[in-house]
Write a protein that holds these residues in place. Structure first.
Motif, PDB file in Angstrom:
ATOM      1  N   ARG A  43       0.718  -0.941  -0.305  1.00 23.28           N
ATOM      2  CA  ARG A  43       0.035  -0.179  -0.195  1.00 23.28           C
ATOM      3  C   ARG A  43       0.787   1.421  -0.015  1.00 23.28           C
ATOM      4  N   TYR A  44       2.453   0.909   1.029  1.00 20.49           N
ATOM      5  CA  TYR A  44       2.755   2.444   0.804  1.00 20.49           C
ATOM      6  C   TYR A  44       4.135   2.539   0.008  1.00 20.49           C
ATOM      7  N   GLY A  45       4.761   1.178  -0.234  1.00 18.41           N
ATOM      8  CA  GLY A  45       5.781   0.876  -1.403  1.00 18.41           C
ATOM      9  C   GLY A  45       7.352   1.647   0.056  1.00 18.41           C
ATOM     10  N   LYS A  46       7.609   2.928  -0.282  1.00 25.21           N
ATOM     11  CA  LYS A  46       9.066   3.350   0.029  1.00 25.21           C
ATOM     12  C   LYS A  46       8.486   4.107   0.990  1.00 25.21           C
ATOM     13  N   ASN A  47       6.901   4.370   1.388  1.00 18.94           N
ATOM     14  CA  ASN A  47       6.693   5.360   2.291  1.00 18.94           C
ATOM     15  C   ASN A  47       6.447   4.511   2.992  1.00 18.94           C
ATOM     16  N   PHE A  48       7.045   3.880   4.655  1.00 19.61           N
ATOM     17  CA  PHE A  48       7.276   3.220   5.509  1.00 19.61           C
ATOM     18  C   PHE A  48       8.109   3.681   6.533  1.00 19.61           C
ATOM     19  N   ALA A  49       7.498   3.717   7.599  1.00 19.99           N
ATOM     20  CA  ALA A  49       8.604   4.043   8.535  1.00 19.99           C
ATOM     21  C   ALA A  49       8.120   2.692   9.774  1.00 19.99           C
ATOM     22  N   GLU A  50       9.287   2.433  10.155  1.00 21.53           N
ATOM     23  CA  GLU A  50       8.840   0.948  11.537  1.00 21.53           C
ATOM     24  C   GLU A  50       9.716   1.482  13.041  1.00 21.53           C
ATOM     25  N   VAL A  85       6.550  12.129   3.431  1.00 20.89           N
ATOM     26  CA  VAL A  85       6.227  12.472   3.366  1.00 20.89           C
ATOM     27  C   VAL A  85       4.519  12.580   3.560  1.00 20.89           C
ATOM     28  N   PRO A  86       4.444  13.712   3.622  1.00 14.06           N
ATOM     29  CA  PRO A  86       2.445  13.656   3.998  1.00 14.06           C
ATOM     30  C   PRO A  86       1.463  13.169   3.142  1.00 14.06           C
ATOM     31  N   HIS A  87       0.922  12.438   4.347  1.00 14.77           N
ATOM     32  CA  HIS A  87      -0.192  12.577   4.342  1.00 14.77           C
ATOM     33  C   HIS A  87       0.148  10.630   2.931  1.00 14.77           C
ATOM     34  N   LYS A  88       1.342  10.238   2.838  1.00 17.21           N
ATOM     35  CA  LYS A  88       1.497   8.916   1.890  1.00 17.21           C
ATOM     36  C   LYS A  88       2.042   8.428   2.423  1.00 17.21           C
ATOM     37  N   THR A  89       2.484   8.204   4.188  1.00 13.31           N
ATOM     38  CA  THR A  89       3.355   7.464   4.603  1.00 13.31           C
ATOM     39  C   THR A  89       2.821   6.868   5.661  1.00 13.31           C
ATOM     40  N   LEU A  90       3.283   5.836   5.998  1.00 18.07           N
ATOM     41  CA  LEU A  90       2.431   5.104   7.221  1.00 18.07           C
ATOM     42  C   LEU A  90       4.252   4.644   8.253  1.00 18.07           C
ATOM     43  N   ILE A  91       3.863   5.778   9.657  1.00 19.05           N
ATOM     44  CA  ILE A  91       4.314   4.664  10.164  1.00 19.05           C
ATOM     45  C   ILE A  91       3.611   3.836  11.215  1.00 19.05           C
ATOM     46  N   VAL A 110      -2.960  11.602  15.654  1.00 19.87           N
ATOM     47  CA  VAL A 110      -4.370  11.407  14.686  1.00 19.87           C
ATOM     48  C   VAL A 110      -4.466  12.712  14.417  1.00 19.87           C
ATOM     49  N   GLU A 111      -4.487  13.532  15.102  1.00 19.68           N
ATOM     50  CA  GLU A 111      -5.607  15.032  14.779  1.00 19.68           C
ATOM     51  C   GLU A 111      -5.076  15.589  13.704  1.00 19.68           C
ATOM     52  N   ASP A 112      -3.603  16.018  13.795  1.00 16.65           N
ATOM     53  CA  ASP A 112      -2.531  16.094  12.929  1.00 16.65           C
ATOM     54  C   ASP A 112      -2.669  16.100  11.660  1.00 16.65           C
ATOM     55  N   GLY A 113      -2.862  14.675  11.247  1.00 18.90           N
ATOM     56  CA  GLY A 113      -2.957  14.161  10.296  1.00 18.90           C
ATOM     57  C   GLY A 113      -2.042  13.930   9.269  1.00 18.90           C
ATOM     58  N   ARG A 114      -0.960  13.985   9.512  1.00 12.61           N
ATOM     59  CA  ARG A 114      -0.171  14.316   8.320  1.00 12.61           C
ATOM     60  C   ARG A 114       0.835  12.544   8.463  1.00 12.61           C
ATOM     61  N   PHE A 115       0.349  11.724   9.110  1.00 14.93           N
ATOM     62  CA  PHE A 115       1.036  10.887   8.556  1.00 14.93           C
ATOM     63  C   PHE A 115      -0.074   9.864   9.145  1.00 14.93           C
ATOM     64  N   ASP A 116       0.006   7.976   8.142  1.00  8.78           N
ATOM     65  CA  ASP A 116      -1.402   6.830   9.480  1.00  8.78           C
ATOM     66  C   ASP A 116      -0.203   6.298   9.728  1.00  8.78           C
ATOM     67  N   TYR A 117      -0.958   5.341  10.848  1.00  9.82           N
ATOM     68  CA  TYR A 117      -0.584   4.955  11.966  1.00  9.82           C
ATOM     69  C   TYR A 117      -0.868   3.766  12.383  1.00  9.82           C
TER      70      TYR A 117
END
Length: 449
Positions: A43-50, A85-91, A110-117
């Motif tokens: 779903r996120y490709g390279k826009n993923f952080a763990e 990347v805002p709105h494209k990254t999963l942490i 979550v309120e900030d909304g820049r990333f998915d968690y």
């Protein structure tokens, strides 16, 4: 990769425009981390952080002090050392039981909304006293279980066409083709002794070496014992004793957990937190007696009278001493007074969305399970021997007119058949007995039109 139904939850969550954090809990080794990584890759490709709070404990410092979104994201970016990347990254935060503060911080992120968690971890209910404030409304909590029988069967090559034929037999209450029935029962036998832990299932699929499967099961049980020592606070000895006593308690004739078997001076108030600990850890499945067979069941639930099942029947077999696996593989389903078969059905009912209840009254007898199914209550019996038509307690219950019970299910090793209100299904068809979401069937009509 093993097929997991839980991926449906991930797909549904990903489609939400405003996503809460997805918190996935469950017992160790049920495959949470692997599934999340695969989902992120697709779903996120390279826009993923763990971030894993066990392998990188220094990450806990991110959530100390000021919890404003800007400050938290600045720390995350500095710690991860990669562009987000805002709105494209999963942490993905793994092993969150090591960092209770993140449950409070999630509201601001979550309120900030820049990333998915996505959060994941084991023993998530244990550290609740250390959490300053839960992110109520900002977390979607889902529990992941070991592979159920359908997932196990798919891993072992059963195709959609076969499932369709089996489902048709289940719905129409007509017998399964005998060849297919025997093959499915053989596969179910392996499922009983292997269980649903992904590592054990994958080893069976890859090597067919039951010795290696047993080694994996033993390693998982050792990990569970280490978790008890690491995470439990004042009741390590009690919790360990309950854990090790489970096979013997289920082997008892009435299969109820008898506190006097733990200690002559045992009292429920002394042990209740221990059972809650094991349940929160995903290791135990409590099944409560009902004072009456009527809705709502929660009002009739007796907290001090329960059966206690293990989270995975394969691991339960590994916990048992002797040659339990060998005897089951050779068709001795009624071993241990049928307790292993009952544990298996309890495990599948839980995976299928049901809470666990049973009924035991002197003038009726004991009914293995009472299942709330939509607006009705369905008695469910598990028969491990060849006398599956013999169920005196079930007959007594069905003949109690004031209960208005419309049907009952008996799961056994035999093929599909019906007799009045009782439908007999083979054990493997428990995979089709699932909880339905009745809210999806309610059609909303505006009162103003």
């Amino acid at each position: 990769m093993l097929y997991r139904k839980f991926s449906v939850y991930l797909d549904e969550w990903a489609k939400k425009e405003k996503k809460p954090a997805l918190l996935i809990d469950g017992a160790r080794q049920v495959g949470k981390t692997t599934l999340i990584r695969e989902f992120a890759k697709e779903r996120y490709g390279k826009n993923f952080a763990e971030i894993n709070f066990i392998t990188t404990p220094s990450a806990k410092e991110i959530f100390k002090g000021d919890l404003s979104a800007d400050e938290l994201i600045s720390r995350l970016t500095l710690f991860l050392r990669k562009p987000l990347v805002p709105h494209k990254t999963l942490i993905f935060f793994d092993e969150v039981q090591e960092c209770p503060e993140i449950r409070t911080a999630m509201k601001f992120l979550v309120e900030d909304g820049r990333f998915d968690y996505i959060e994941s971890g084991s023993l998530l209910g244990i550290n609740y006293r250390e959490i300053t404030s839960y992110a109520v409304g900002f977390e979607d909590i889902k529990t992941m279980y070991p592979l159920d029988f359908e997932e196990f069967a798919r891993a072992n090559g059963v195709q959609d066409e076969t499932f369709s034929l089996l489902k048709e037999s289940y719905d129409t209450k007509k017998p399964v083709d005998e060849f297919i029935h025997q093959r499915m029962m053989k596969l179910f036998t392996y499922y009983i002794i292997v269980g649903g832990m992904p590592a054990a299932v994958q080893e069976l699929v890859t090597s067919h070496d039951m010795g290696r499967v047993a080694e994996i099961q033993s390693a998982i049980l050792k990990l569970y014992r280490k978790d008890i020592i690491k995470y439990s606070k004042n009741d390590k000895a009690k919790i360990t004793h309950i854990f090790d006593t489970l096979p013997a308690e289920l082997n008892a004739k009435n299969k109820r957990f008898m506190l006097t078997d733990l200690s002559k001076s045992a009292r429920m108030e002394r042990y209740e937190s221990c059972f809650n600990w094991l349940t929160d850890a995903g290791l135990g499945l409590p099944c409560y007696n009902l004072s009456e067979v009527k809705q709502p069941v929660e009002i009739n639930k007796q907290h001090n009278l329960f059966k206690y099942f293990f989270c995975d029947t394969g691991l339960l077999c590994a916990l048992c001493s002797g040659d339990v696996q060998f005897r089951i593989a050779n068709g001795e389903y009624d071993i241990n007074e049928g307790s292993i078969m009952e544990n298996m059905i309890a495990q599948q009912l839980k995976c299928n969305g049901f809470s666990l209840y049973y009924y035991d009254k002197k003038n009726i007898g004991e009914i293995d399970f009472i299942v709330p199914y939509n607006a009705e209550l369905i008695p469910v019996e598990v028969k491990s021997g060849k006398d599956y038509h013999t169920h005196k307690a079930l007959n007594n219950l069905l003949h109690t007119c004031e209960l208005h019970l419309n049907r009952a299910l008996v799961f056994s090793r035999e093929n599909v058949e019906t007799d009045g209100k009782v439908t007999y299904y083979p054990l493997y068809m428990i995979m089709f007995f699932k909880k339905e979401m009745m809210f999806d069937k309610i059609k909303f009509e505006s009162v103003w039109n």
